[in-house]
Design an enzyme around this catalytic site. Sequence first.
Site, PDB file in Angstrom:
ATOM      1  N   ASP A   1       0.827  -1.202   0.000  1.00  0.00           N
ATOM      2  CA  ASP A   1       0.000   0.000   0.000  1.00  0.00           C
ATOM      3  C   ASP A   1       0.863   1.255   0.000  1.00  0.00           C
ATOM      4  O   ASP A   1       1.761   1.414   0.838  1.00  0.00           O
ATOM      5  CB  ASP A   1      -0.904  -0.029   1.244  1.00  0.00           C
ATOM      6  CG  ASP A   1      -1.902   1.106   1.275  1.00  0.00           C
ATOM      7  OD1 ASP A   1      -2.866   1.054   0.500  1.00  0.00           O
ATOM      8  OD2 ASP A   1      -1.715   2.035   2.079  1.00  0.00           O
TER       9      ASP A   1
ATOM     10  N   GLU B   1       1.319  -0.520  -5.220  1.00  0.00           N
ATOM     11  CA  GLU B   1       0.092   0.268  -5.349  1.00  0.00           C
ATOM     12  C   GLU B   1       0.472   1.742  -5.235  1.00  0.00           C
ATOM     13  O   GLU B   1       0.322   2.371  -4.204  1.00  0.00           O
ATOM     14  CB  GLU B   1      -0.919  -0.123  -4.251  1.00  0.00           C
ATOM     15  CG  GLU B   1      -2.297   0.504  -4.438  1.00  0.00           C
ATOM     16  CD  GLU B   1      -2.566   1.665  -3.491  1.00  0.00           C
ATOM     17  OE1 GLU B   1      -3.652   2.258  -3.602  1.00  0.00           O
ATOM     18  OE2 GLU B   1      -1.706   1.979  -2.645  1.00  0.00           O
TER      19      GLU B   1
END
Length: 593
Positions: free
Chosen positions: A334, A363
């Site tokens: 993330d 990401e």
Amino acid sequence: MVEGVRPQVDGGRYPVKRALGDEVLVEADVFTDGHDAVVAELLYKHTEEKSWKSMRMESRHNDHWAASFRVEKLGRYQYTVRGWSDPFLTWQRDLVKRQAAGQDLTVDLQIGSELFGERIEDYESAMKLKAPLPAQESIVLYEKVLEVVVDPVRARFSSWYEMFPRSFGGLRGLVGMLPYVESLGFNVLYLPPVHPIGTTARKGRNNAVSAQPGDVGSPWAIGSKDGGHKAIEPSLGTFEDFDSLVKEAKARGIDVALDIAFQCSPDHPYVREHPEWFRARPDGTIQYAENPPKKYQDIYPFDFESPNFTELWSELKSVFEFWVGHGVKIFRVDNPHTKAFAFWEWVIKELKTRNPELIFLSEAFTRPRVMHKLAKLGFTQSYTYFTWRNTKHELTEYFREVCSSDTREYFRPNFWPNTPDILHETLQHGGRPAFIVRAVLAATAAANYGMYGPAYELMEHAPREAGSEEYLNSEKYEVKRWDTARADSLAPLISRLNAIRNENPALQRDWSLQFHPIDNDQLIAFSKKEGENEILVVVNLDARSPQSGFISFPPCEVHDLLSGGHWVWSSERNYVELSPHTLPAHVFRVTRR
């Protein structure tokens, strides 16, 4: 001279990437002053091997040489190029010319005898001889040793499916959903963070600043009295349940991927035990995370450049190692662009040295150079701008950028038509045709793709408010109940798309992507080829109206793997028509006539 060795990334600063079993084509410019014959050799070896393997390179044109080697082991290979001018080969080459001109070869055979070290009697004998090994001092070695990282095949070809365990009764309930995921044809089941969720500043439904009783909070607000990054949210189950999920998924050919989000809720044990890992404001409080205009009051970011960064980095590395110990080999990371570049380069190399089978998906929906830097630093795959590329021009330019330019040596795109964070306006307003079109484009243009489900196949399209890409009643903040057996579900189409991907090697790689002219800007056509397997995709980008046009493509037979139709194209211009009200895409298997 040995110059222009490629592939290489940033002058050899970073390795190129390949998957297990791939060929690495190495090219170089090798030449000399004068007219002497030149020999070029490719040297390569796995980093665990002591001895180099050598292979003669083939001359292409204008002093350009090429050779390839196959990577048959995970980890890292090294390669370089060497060359030399060879007097014996020069002599043999010139002897052929003199023989063809009918010249007396007596003196030339004597010269060859001196070069070879023994008497050469005649022309026929001379042509059978192989050049002696060159003197070591005559060999020129390229100035750099280059590297290639070899990842599992799933790094090159994968289909991801994201699910929130809490919406299916926790980890045990998710085991019961594995047959559904398998029927859809996905081979990676990606879970958002499964760790305990904090209560301080917990977000309410629809990202409300204040939670109401019973609100479950965001899985990305990691840490509570029940533990942190090495613990499981009690409402999801136990480690026994998690291990069972990983095992059962593996038995079905599915890898479980876990979200790693390096941030903490205010209740995380790290906040209490290691305040030095966080950046304090002048009043002594810790600044929560922000991405204006978004505010994450329930999240504290780590200070990756704190004076105690060594201990912090070591602990975060151990988080990956902990979950590897529970069978996780694939990680979706993330927001890596908000952490230190140096940390990612160090931690990924450290982890893959011991576990070369690991895959890391970045990401990072951020600026292009930052996305590409993360890929160079070691991330195996990368999220892309595909979600925001929707017109023919946008798609064509972007697909070419990620599949055909030099960036393909290190940047592996992973196309997602939606995520829990992103509901693009195309899906908000395009109805069922838009969902079909975006799924077809993602699944065929990219060898790696994914979707957030069951929101996708059930065509969730309501935004939180006008102009927002956030879902209304987002699953990020509440438990959802999904009716996966709904009659209008796109599950059958998605299942067919994944079956087509698995059955056609052309769709399992990116580099052969080629666009074909079609005289309608609402229609896009591209093909991929691997050996004899060739796939041609034609898509209607207009979600409201039928579109038709003539595609420039050589005569062939085409069989539509989606609808079952079959056509014979006998000319260079072939008519296609697609309606959004039926099926707005063709996925043709091509048979050349």
